[in-house]
Design a protein around this motif. Sequence first.
Motif, PDB file in Angstrom:
ATOM      1  N   ALA A  80       0.826  -1.204   0.000  1.00 22.02           N
ATOM      2  CA  ALA A  80       0.000   0.000   0.000  1.00 22.02           C
ATOM      3  C   ALA A  80       0.863   1.259   0.000  1.00 22.02           C
ATOM      4  O   ALA A  80       0.564   2.235  -0.705  1.00 22.02           O
ATOM      5  CB  ALA A  80      -0.930  -0.008   1.210  1.00 22.02           C
ATOM      6  N   LEU A  81       1.951   1.244   0.780  1.00 20.16           N
ATOM      7  CA  LEU A  81       2.826   2.415   0.842  1.00 20.16           C
ATOM      8  C   LEU A  81       3.501   2.671  -0.497  1.00 20.16           C
ATOM      9  O   LEU A  81       3.557   3.822  -0.958  1.00 20.16           O
ATOM     10  CB  LEU A  81       3.872   2.220   1.924  1.00 20.16           C
ATOM     11  N   CYS A  82       4.026   1.630  -1.129  1.00 22.60           N
ATOM     12  CA  CYS A  82       4.702   1.801  -2.424  1.00 22.60           C
ATOM     13  C   CYS A  82       3.736   2.334  -3.477  1.00 22.60           C
ATOM     14  O   CYS A  82       4.092   3.207  -4.281  1.00 22.60           O
ATOM     15  CB  CYS A  82       5.309   0.480  -2.873  1.00 22.60           C
ATOM     16  N   THR A  83       2.512   1.819  -3.480  1.00 25.01           N
ATOM     17  CA  THR A  83       1.513   2.299  -4.433  1.00 25.01           C
ATOM     18  C   THR A  83       1.183   3.761  -4.187  1.00 25.01           C
ATOM     19  O   THR A  83       1.132   4.573  -5.128  1.00 25.01           O
ATOM     20  CB  THR A  83       0.237   1.449  -4.339  1.00 25.01           C
ATOM     21  N   ALA A  84       0.942   4.113  -2.921  1.00 24.20           N
ATOM     22  CA  ALA A  84       0.629   5.499  -2.589  1.00 24.20           C
ATOM     23  C   ALA A  84       1.808   6.413  -2.893  1.00 24.20           C
ATOM     24  O   ALA A  84       1.629   7.550  -3.360  1.00 24.20           O
ATOM     25  CB  ALA A  84       0.250   5.597  -1.111  1.00 24.20           C
ATOM     26  N   LEU A  85       3.032   5.936  -2.645  1.00 25.59           N
ATOM     27  CA  LEU A  85       4.221   6.741  -2.912  1.00 25.59           C
ATOM     28  C   LEU A  85       4.369   7.038  -4.402  1.00 25.59           C
ATOM     29  O   LEU A  85       4.659   8.183  -4.796  1.00 25.59           O
ATOM     30  CB  LEU A  85       5.457   6.023  -2.380  1.00 25.59           C
ATOM     31  N   LEU A 185      12.640  15.066 -10.361  1.00 24.01           N
ATOM     32  CA  LEU A 185      12.350  13.848  -9.598  1.00 24.01           C
ATOM     33  C   LEU A 185      13.487  13.428  -8.665  1.00 24.01           C
ATOM     34  O   LEU A 185      13.234  13.059  -7.515  1.00 24.01           O
ATOM     35  CB  LEU A 185      11.995  12.716 -10.566  1.00 24.01           C
ATOM     36  N   PRO A 186      14.754  13.451  -9.105  1.00 24.45           N
ATOM     37  CA  PRO A 186      15.838  13.051  -8.183  1.00 24.45           C
ATOM     38  C   PRO A 186      15.903  13.885  -6.911  1.00 24.45           C
ATOM     39  O   PRO A 186      16.283  13.376  -5.852  1.00 24.45           O
ATOM     40  CB  PRO A 186      17.110  13.239  -9.028  1.00 24.45           C
ATOM     41  N   LYS A 187      15.537  15.162  -6.994  1.00 21.34           N
ATOM     42  CA  LYS A 187      15.580  16.028  -5.813  1.00 21.34           C
ATOM     43  C   LYS A 187      14.473  15.696  -4.823  1.00 21.34           C
ATOM     44  O   LYS A 187      14.554  16.061  -3.645  1.00 21.34           O
ATOM     45  CB  LYS A 187      15.487  17.488  -6.245  1.00 21.34           C
ATOM     46  N   ALA A 188      13.420  15.034  -5.295  1.00 16.58           N
ATOM     47  CA  ALA A 188      12.291  14.700  -4.414  1.00 16.58           C
ATOM     48  C   ALA A 188      12.463  13.346  -3.735  1.00 16.58           C
ATOM     49  O   ALA A 188      11.738  13.033  -2.788  1.00 16.58           O
ATOM     50  CB  ALA A 188      10.991  14.725  -5.209  1.00 16.58           C
ATOM     51  N   ILE A 189      13.401  12.524  -4.214  1.00 17.90           N
ATOM     52  CA  ILE A 189      13.534  11.165  -3.703  1.00 17.90           C
ATOM     53  C   ILE A 189      13.895  11.141  -2.217  1.00 17.90           C
ATOM     54  O   ILE A 189      13.276  10.423  -1.424  1.00 17.90           O
ATOM     55  CB  ILE A 189      14.589  10.383  -4.512  1.00 17.90           C
ATOM     56  N   PRO A 191      13.645  13.463   0.420  1.00 17.91           N
ATOM     57  CA  PRO A 191      12.602  13.830   1.401  1.00 17.91           C
ATOM     58  C   PRO A 191      11.402  12.893   1.376  1.00 17.91           C
ATOM     59  O   PRO A 191      10.819  12.617   2.424  1.00 17.91           O
ATOM     60  CB  PRO A 191      12.207  15.255   0.975  1.00 17.91           C
ATOM     61  N   VAL A 192      11.040  12.383   0.200  1.00 16.27           N
ATOM     62  CA  VAL A 192       9.910  11.461   0.115  1.00 16.27           C
ATOM     63  C   VAL A 192      10.257  10.130   0.782  1.00 16.27           C
ATOM     64  O   VAL A 192       9.410   9.512   1.451  1.00 16.27           O
ATOM     65  CB  VAL A 192       9.507  11.241  -1.355  1.00 16.27           C
ATOM     66  N   LEU A 193      11.496   9.681   0.631  1.00 15.03           N
ATOM     67  CA  LEU A 193      11.929   8.439   1.273  1.00 15.03           C
ATOM     68  C   LEU A 193      11.900   8.579   2.793  1.00 15.03           C
ATOM     69  O   LEU A 193      11.489   7.649   3.511  1.00 15.03           O
ATOM     70  CB  LEU A 193      13.333   8.079   0.803  1.00 15.03           C
ATOM     71  N   ILE A 194      12.328   9.731   3.296  1.00 11.15           N
ATOM     72  CA  ILE A 194      12.279   9.973   4.747  1.00 11.15           C
ATOM     73  C   ILE A 194      10.837   9.948   5.240  1.00 11.15           C
ATOM     74  O   ILE A 194      10.511   9.316   6.249  1.00 11.15           O
ATOM     75  CB  ILE A 194      12.941  11.317   5.078  1.00 11.15           C
ATOM     76  N   LEU A 195       9.969  10.630   4.508  1.00  7.67           N
ATOM     77  CA  LEU A 195       8.557  10.648   4.886  1.00  7.67           C
ATOM     78  C   LEU A 195       7.957   9.246   4.839  1.00  7.67           C
ATOM     79  O   LEU A 195       7.148   8.872   5.702  1.00  7.67           O
ATOM     80  CB  LEU A 195       7.782  11.587   3.954  1.00  7.67           C
ATOM     81  N   ALA A 196       8.359   8.448   3.846  1.00  7.54           N
ATOM     82  CA  ALA A 196       7.803   7.100   3.682  1.00  7.54           C
ATOM     83  C   ALA A 196       8.096   6.212   4.882  1.00  7.54           C
ATOM     84  O   ALA A 196       7.243   5.417   5.300  1.00  7.54           O
ATOM     85  CB  ALA A 196       8.347   6.465   2.402  1.00  7.54           C
TER      86      ALA A 196
END
Length: 275
Positions: A80-85, A185-189, A191-196
């Motif tokens: 579910a997390l991977c899909t939402a991410l 996209l690379p710049k968002a990886i 912070p998004v990974l931390i949030l995930a």
Amino acid sequence: MPSSTKPISLIVGVVILCILAVLIMGAPLFTPYDPLKQNAAERLDKPSFQHPMGTDRFGRDVFSRTLYGGKTTLISSVFALCTALLIGLLVGVVAGMYHGSILDIILMRLIDVLLAFPFMVLAMVIAALFGTSLVHLLLAVVSVWWVSFARLTRSVVLHAKNETSFAAAQVLGAPSSIIIFRELLPKAISPVLILATFELGSLILSIAALSFLGLGSQPPTPEWGSMLADGRVHFLQAPHILIGPVFFIVLTVLAFNLIGEGLRDRLDPYEKLEL
């Protein structure tokens, strides 16, 4: 905070998670009992050498059901997390890339609506329309959980558009697809990974809570939330029934929170500043 202490939370979180993963994925090696097999003669037995966490009201080994239930809970949560991410990354990049356009406005108003809509109510509505099952629960989770990733990705993209590399790519005539995948996209990886990692702990708690309410995995399939619901009736008579799922839920959420803190310390540029 001294730099030498920053990796501690990450290391501790990874160690805890690895131990839990070995126990859960190698469940047949650590317990000889079938999690679905009932034995009325051993009903509500207390913890013993034979049954380390005792048995439930049907005589099933609690330790075995906890390990097998962890596989259901963790796999469904990660899926579910991977899909939402992925959905959040796509929506956030598109909204940020075309900031101010009608597409950006529509996507942001959709996000506002989903943020205002209670998650539990949405899960109940989906369950009422399609029935109670783990698949429908995951559908409800993904329908709402992508919002936080989309908002974060959009803010990162808007910040990245002010950098010289973005302007240079536009001046050179790079197509939008190249700009998105190479510049934005690379710049968002990071912070998004931390949030995930933080969101995964919350997601596990939410799935367990909804399963506790009967909206997720259905009996006799072992799952941490449904095990808590099944054991609450006999809590005063046999409280050991709840020890397994509660202990594993707490450890799993703690592990992901520690990993999130460690990743934030290592990947967040503001956390790297020594004051």
